[in-house]
Enzyme design. Structure first.
Site, short mmCIF file in Angstrom:
data_model
loop_
_atom_site.label_atom_id
_atom_site.label_comp_id
_atom_site.label_asym_id
_atom_site.label_seq_id
_atom_site.Cartn_x
_atom_site.Cartn_y
_atom_site.Cartn_z
N GLU A 88 24.82 -60.08 -26.48
CA GLU A 88 26.24 -59.76 -26.62
C GLU A 88 26.35 -59.20 -28.03
OE1 GLU A 88 28.78 -59.91 -24.52
OE2 GLU A 88 27.57 -60.68 -22.87
N THR A 131 20.19 -57.75 -36.61
CA THR A 131 21.22 -57.02 -37.34
C THR A 131 21.27 -57.42 -38.81
OG1 THR A 131 23.64 -56.85 -37.55
CG2 THR A 131 22.81 -58.82 -36.48
N ASP A 132 21.77 -56.51 -39.64
CA ASP A 132 21.96 -56.85 -41.07
C ASP A 132 23.14 -57.80 -41.25
OD1 ASP A 132 24.05 -55.09 -40.50
OD2 ASP A 132 23.65 -53.74 -42.18
N GLU A 133 23.94 -58.00 -40.19
CA GLU A 133 25.13 -58.85 -40.32
C GLU A 133 24.77 -60.31 -40.58
OE1 GLU A 133 28.31 -57.97 -37.56
OE2 GLU A 133 27.65 -55.91 -37.36
N TYR A 156 29.21 -63.74 -33.63
CA TYR A 156 28.13 -62.81 -33.28
C TYR A 156 26.98 -62.92 -34.27
CZ TYR A 156 25.49 -58.42 -33.37
OH TYR A 156 24.47 -57.51 -33.41
N ALA A 158 26.31 -65.17 -36.44
CA ALA A 158 25.71 -66.51 -36.49
C ALA A 158 24.74 -66.70 -35.33
CB ALA A 158 26.79 -67.58 -36.46
N LYS A 160 23.07 -64.29 -33.82
CA LYS A 160 21.88 -63.46 -34.10
C LYS A 160 21.01 -64.14 -35.17
CE LYS A 160 20.91 -59.92 -32.62
NZ LYS A 160 20.19 -59.51 -31.38
N LYS A 195 32.88 -49.84 -29.81
CA LYS A 195 32.45 -49.78 -31.20
C LYS A 195 33.15 -48.61 -31.90
CE LYS A 195 29.26 -53.07 -30.72
NZ LYS A 195 28.55 -52.99 -29.51
N PRO A 211 42.82 -46.86 -34.15
CA PRO A 211 43.08 -48.09 -34.92
C PRO A 211 42.07 -48.26 -36.06
CG PRO A 211 42.03 -48.61 -32.80
CD PRO A 211 42.18 -47.12 -32.85
N ASP A 287 44.00 -56.54 -39.88
CA ASP A 287 42.57 -56.65 -40.16
C ASP A 287 41.89 -57.65 -39.22
OD1 ASP A 287 40.25 -56.01 -41.41
OD2 ASP A 287 40.80 -56.79 -43.38
N ARG A 288 40.61 -57.43 -39.01
CA ARG A 288 39.78 -58.38 -38.24
C ARG A 288 39.61 -59.66 -39.08
NH1 ARG A 288 33.85 -56.09 -37.23
NH2 ARG A 288 34.64 -55.26 -35.28
#
Ligand code: NAD
Ligand code: TYD
Length: 353
Positions: A88, A131-133, A156, A158, A160, A195, A211, A287-288
């Site tokens: 996901e 991911t770099d996240e 997400y 966390a 990964k 995305k 948006p 904002d997110r």
């Protein structure tokens, strides 16, 4: 590796990777694509490949968490290499419904690792795409290196991060031959329009509001998907086992710059919309939550050890991408109308959403 299992091969990066392997890499073996076809999996992405490579490409619909079925696939297909994309992948969804992220990203990865361990006499490599996240958020300065401590901020990232730790642990504990890649934001053909980049292209084309979260000044380091695929293949072939490699595009951009550029390219390719430039469609929205401010990759390890560097600049890659969405209207229409889902339902029963 003669029989590589690609998980999540009907998604954005996985389908580009399969295409790259069969068309461009010189790989001569077989690919087994296991995908559960969630909302993000689209059989249209590889419909031509299925016809062209009947002998070397096989699709199997399966949930990677289903250990019994996956074990049969490992056994019957004589899997000796794994490239694991299935996940996901969308941060916004993880904020609303994290359950599937824990299940697929953590339990799914664990299930595959257990099977790689079971068949470890045969499995030469488990490559994990991440991911770099996982590294969290940067301020104005600095870059993520492979040594940066993990500080994931969304369900997400966390999930990964957790899967990365499991992969590394299976190398340390059981000697499983693994490699891990942590890459920045990808863009290019076949990306699902939730995305940023495909969403902006399609909204701007149709004259819908675009948006932009918060002040639009969050920074991402954009990586063209074709470059990502060649990096993964280089790591699978030449990367040191047990190692992590960061993959970046050397293309740091603020979101608002990305959005503005796409508007300008569409104005150039398609003419103005309702007599004006598409930038008028840009709409700042709430904002997110926990929105990471900046991601930027230090990709020097990959360059130093494997001689890999990205090919595409953002200026060239984004034009190719916009052109692809314009030239592949049928793919877009079937996706938006849900026609592809009806086909999945007919062929496989209901798809999970
Ligand atoms: P995607 O959402 O486009 O595709 C994911 C694919 O996985 C889909 O085809 C889906 O059907 C499949 N899948 C989901 N759950 C499954 C399950 N339980 N069993 C089998 N298949 C399942 O994702 P993507 O953008 O192609 O990302 C691929 C990988 O790359 C992910 O691991 C993601 O974390 C990582 N990644 C993506 C980006 C990016 O910018 N897109 C950046 C860094 C890392
Ligand atoms: P996204 O494509 O969701 O990737 P990620 O969250 O994994 O980086 O978002 C990229 C950036 O664009 C991110 O800073 C959030 C922002 N964004 C918007 O401003 N508007 C949107 O509609 C979306 C989907 C994202």
């Amino acid at each position: 590796m003669r029989n590589i299992l690609v998980t999540g091969g009907l998604g954005f990066i996985g389908s580009n990777f399969i295409r790259y392997l069969l068309h461009e890499s010189g790989y001569r073996g077989c690919l087994i694509n296991v995908d559960f076809i969630t909302y993000a999996g689209n059989p249209d992405n590889l419909a031509d490949i299925e016809k062209e490579f009947k002998d070397r490409y096989r699709f199997i619909r399966c949930d990677i968490c289903d250990r019994e079925r996956m074990s049969k696939i490992f056994d019957e297909m004589a899997i000796d290499g794994i490239c694991h994309f299935a996940a996901e992948s969308h941060v916004d969804r993880s904020l609303v419904r994290p359950d599937a992220f824990i299940q697929t990203n953590i339990v799914g990865t664990f299930t595959l690792l257990e099977l790689a361990r079971k068949f470890r006499g045969r499995v030469e490599l488990f490559h994990h795409v991440s991911t770099d996240e996982v590294y969290g958020s940067l301020g104005r300065e600095g870059f993520f290196t492979e040594e940066t401590p993990y500080r994931p901020n969304s369900p997400y990232s966390a999930s990964k991060a957790s899967s990365d730790h499991l992969v590394r642990a299976y190398h340390m504990s059981y000697g499983l031959p693994v490699t891990i890649s942590n890459c920045s934001n990808n863009y290019g053909p076949y990306q699902f329009p939730e995305k940023l980049i495909p969403l902006v292209i399609l909204n701007a084309l149709e004259g819908k509001p675009i948006p932009v979260y918060g002040d639009g000044r969050n920074v991402r380091d954009w990586l063209y998907v074709g470059d990502h695929c060649s990096a993964i293949w280089a790591i699978m072939n030449k990367g040191r086992r047990g190692e992590t490699y960061n993959v970046g595009g050397n293309n740091e951009m603020e979101n608002i710059q990305v959005v503005g550029l796409i508007c300008d390219i569409l104005d150039e390719y398609c003419g103005m919309i309702d007599g004006g430039p598409r930038r008028r469609l840009i709409t700042y929205v709430k904002d997110r939550p926990g929105h990471d401010r900046r991601y930027a990759i230090d990709g020097s390890k990959l360059m130093r050890e494997l001689g890999w560097a990205p090919h595409e600049s953002f200026a060239t890659g984004i034009r190719k991408t916009v052109r692809w969405y314009l030239d592949n209207r049928k793919w877009v229409d079937r996706l938006i109308s849900g026609e592809y889902k009806a086909w999945i339902k007919e062929n496989y029963g209901t798809n999970r959403s």
